[in-house]
Design a protein around this motif. Structure first.
Motif, mmCIF file in Angstrom:
data_model
loop_
_atom_site.group_PDB
_atom_site.id
_atom_site.type_symbol
_atom_site.label_atom_id
_atom_site.label_comp_id
_atom_site.label_asym_id
_atom_site.label_seq_id
_atom_site.Cartn_x
_atom_site.Cartn_y
_atom_site.Cartn_z
ATOM 1 N N PHE A 39 0.855 -1.180 0.000
ATOM 2 C CA PHE A 39 0.000 0.000 0.000
ATOM 3 C C PHE A 39 0.893 1.233 0.000
ATOM 4 O O PHE A 39 1.744 1.391 0.885
ATOM 5 N N ILE A 40 0.726 2.108 -0.993
ATOM 6 C CA ILE A 40 1.524 3.335 -1.073
ATOM 7 C C ILE A 40 0.872 4.382 -0.173
ATOM 8 O O ILE A 40 -0.150 4.968 -0.509
ATOM 9 N N GLU A 41 1.474 4.579 0.978
ATOM 10 C CA GLU A 41 0.917 5.498 1.979
ATOM 11 C C GLU A 41 1.249 6.955 1.684
ATOM 12 O O GLU A 41 0.419 7.839 1.827
ATOM 13 N N LYS A 42 2.508 7.211 1.253
ATOM 14 C CA LYS A 42 2.937 8.600 1.061
ATOM 15 C C LYS A 42 4.033 8.665 0.006
ATOM 16 O O LYS A 42 4.927 7.820 -0.024
ATOM 17 N N ILE A 43 3.942 9.666 -0.855
ATOM 18 C CA ILE A 43 5.035 10.028 -1.765
ATOM 19 C C ILE A 43 5.254 11.522 -1.558
ATOM 20 O O ILE A 43 4.408 12.339 -1.923
ATOM 21 N N ASP A 44 6.364 11.874 -0.927
ATOM 22 C CA ASP A 44 6.683 13.260 -0.584
ATOM 23 C C ASP A 44 7.780 13.753 -1.527
ATOM 24 O O ASP A 44 8.966 13.505 -1.298
ATOM 25 N N ASP A 45 7.360 14.450 -2.597
ATOM 26 C CA ASP A 45 8.308 14.937 -3.604
ATOM 27 C C ASP A 45 9.271 15.985 -3.048
ATOM 28 O O ASP A 45 10.402 16.080 -3.505
ATOM 29 N N ASN A 46 8.830 16.766 -2.077
ATOM 30 C CA ASN A 46 9.696 17.826 -1.538
ATOM 31 C C ASN A 46 10.823 17.279 -0.678
ATOM 32 O O ASN A 46 11.948 17.772 -0.722
ATOM 33 N N ASN A 47 10.513 16.260 0.129
ATOM 34 C CA ASN A 47 11.516 15.691 1.034
ATOM 35 C C ASN A 47 12.082 14.370 0.547
ATOM 36 O O ASN A 47 12.883 13.749 1.240
ATOM 37 N N HIS A 48 11.663 13.920 -0.630
ATOM 38 C CA HIS A 48 12.156 12.684 -1.248
ATOM 39 C C HIS A 48 11.966 11.468 -0.339
ATOM 40 O O HIS A 48 12.916 10.776 0.010
ATOM 41 N N ILE A 49 10.692 11.238 0.040
ATOM 42 C CA ILE A 49 10.341 10.104 0.906
ATOM 43 C C ILE A 49 9.157 9.357 0.292
ATOM 44 O O ILE A 49 8.179 9.977 -0.118
ATOM 45 N N ILE A 50 9.277 8.045 0.241
ATOM 46 C CA ILE A 50 8.152 7.180 -0.114
ATOM 47 C C ILE A 50 7.922 6.253 1.082
ATOM 48 O O ILE A 50 8.861 5.631 1.573
ATOM 49 N N SER A 51 6.671 6.184 1.530
ATOM 50 C CA SER A 51 6.315 5.312 2.653
ATOM 51 C C SER A 51 5.274 4.298 2.185
ATOM 52 O O SER A 51 4.288 4.670 1.559
ATOM 53 N N THR A 52 5.526 3.032 2.529
ATOM 54 C CA THR A 52 4.572 1.972 2.201
ATOM 55 C C THR A 52 4.229 1.187 3.459
ATOM 56 O O THR A 52 5.015 1.119 4.396
ATOM 57 N N LYS A 53 3.051 0.608 3.434
ATOM 58 C CA LYS A 53 2.630 -0.385 4.430
ATOM 59 C C LYS A 53 2.492 -1.667 3.625
ATOM 60 O O LYS A 53 1.738 -1.712 2.640
ATOM 61 N N GLU A 54 3.212 -2.707 4.032
ATOM 62 C CA GLU A 54 3.210 -3.955 3.273
ATOM 63 C C GLU A 54 2.947 -5.128 4.214
ATOM 64 O O GLU A 54 3.211 -5.046 5.408
ATOM 65 N N TRP A 55 2.435 -6.225 3.638
ATOM 66 C CA TRP A 55 2.153 -7.413 4.435
ATOM 67 C C TRP A 55 1.915 -8.603 3.528
ATOM 68 O O TRP A 55 1.643 -8.465 2.337
#
Length: 192
Positions: A111-127
């Protein structure tokens, strides 16, 4: 000493980061899972990669995932193919095969939780069936001179398998970051 300095300067000039070997650390953490406190692991793997941050950020695509995972894990999308780019709020299912042929965990959900283009962060929740929690942050930091710090930070919980899963994950993320060095060195583009 002069020879070591000359070699270091030469390696940087030819596109190798000074600190390109991935570093890792594992910490024990307590997280909430299904309303209960459970013992998990926090794995962090980081390295320096000689690539412009904008190129690295644009390359964070499903096609890149397949390239950097090659040799350790093969992903096959459950429904058709992966998209060209990850989309916030979307959940993707994949069958994973370790070393290309050993099935693992049933369907792995991402699950793609967040894509932060300004701070260059991608957060996922996976299972999946084995790794019940696999929360992953990819963080890119610009170090200047077209070098980035690339960091994978993963919270892992798999019940009695947590330690085994974390040990494999450590090898896998080091492998991924070494494959990132190839992306940088050969100027590969997965953004198209």
């Amino acid at each position: 000493m002069i020879m070591m300095i000359a070699c270091s300067v030469g390696l940087i000039a030819y596109g190798y980061a000074q600190d390109s070997k991935p570093k890792s650390k594992i910490e024990k953490v307590v997280i909430e899972y299904n309303g209960k406190k459970v013992k998990a692991r926090q794995l962090t793997v980081s390295s320096e990669i000689p690539i412009h941050i904008d190129s690295a950020w644009a390359n964070l695509t499903p096609a890149l995932l397949e390239f950097v995972a090659k040799g350790m894990i093969r992903f096959k999308a459950v429904e058709g193919e992966f998209p060209k780019k990850w989309e916030v709020g979307q959940t993707y299912g994949a069958k994973m095969r370790i070393f290309g042929f050993i099935p693992f965990g049933g369907t792995h959900y991402l699950f793609i939780e967040k894509i932060d283009d300004n701070n260059h962060i991608i957060s996922t929740k996976e299972w999946d069936k084995v790794a019940k929690v696999w929360n992953h942050d990819v963080v890119l930091k610009d170090l200047g001179n077209e070098i980035i710090q690339y960091e994978d930070s993963i919270t892992i919980y798999g019940g009695v398998m947590t330690g085994v899963i974390t040990s494999f994950a450590k090898k896998f993320y080091k492998h991924r970051q070494k494959r990132w060095q190839i992306v940088a060195k050969e100027n590969l583009n997965f953004a198209e």
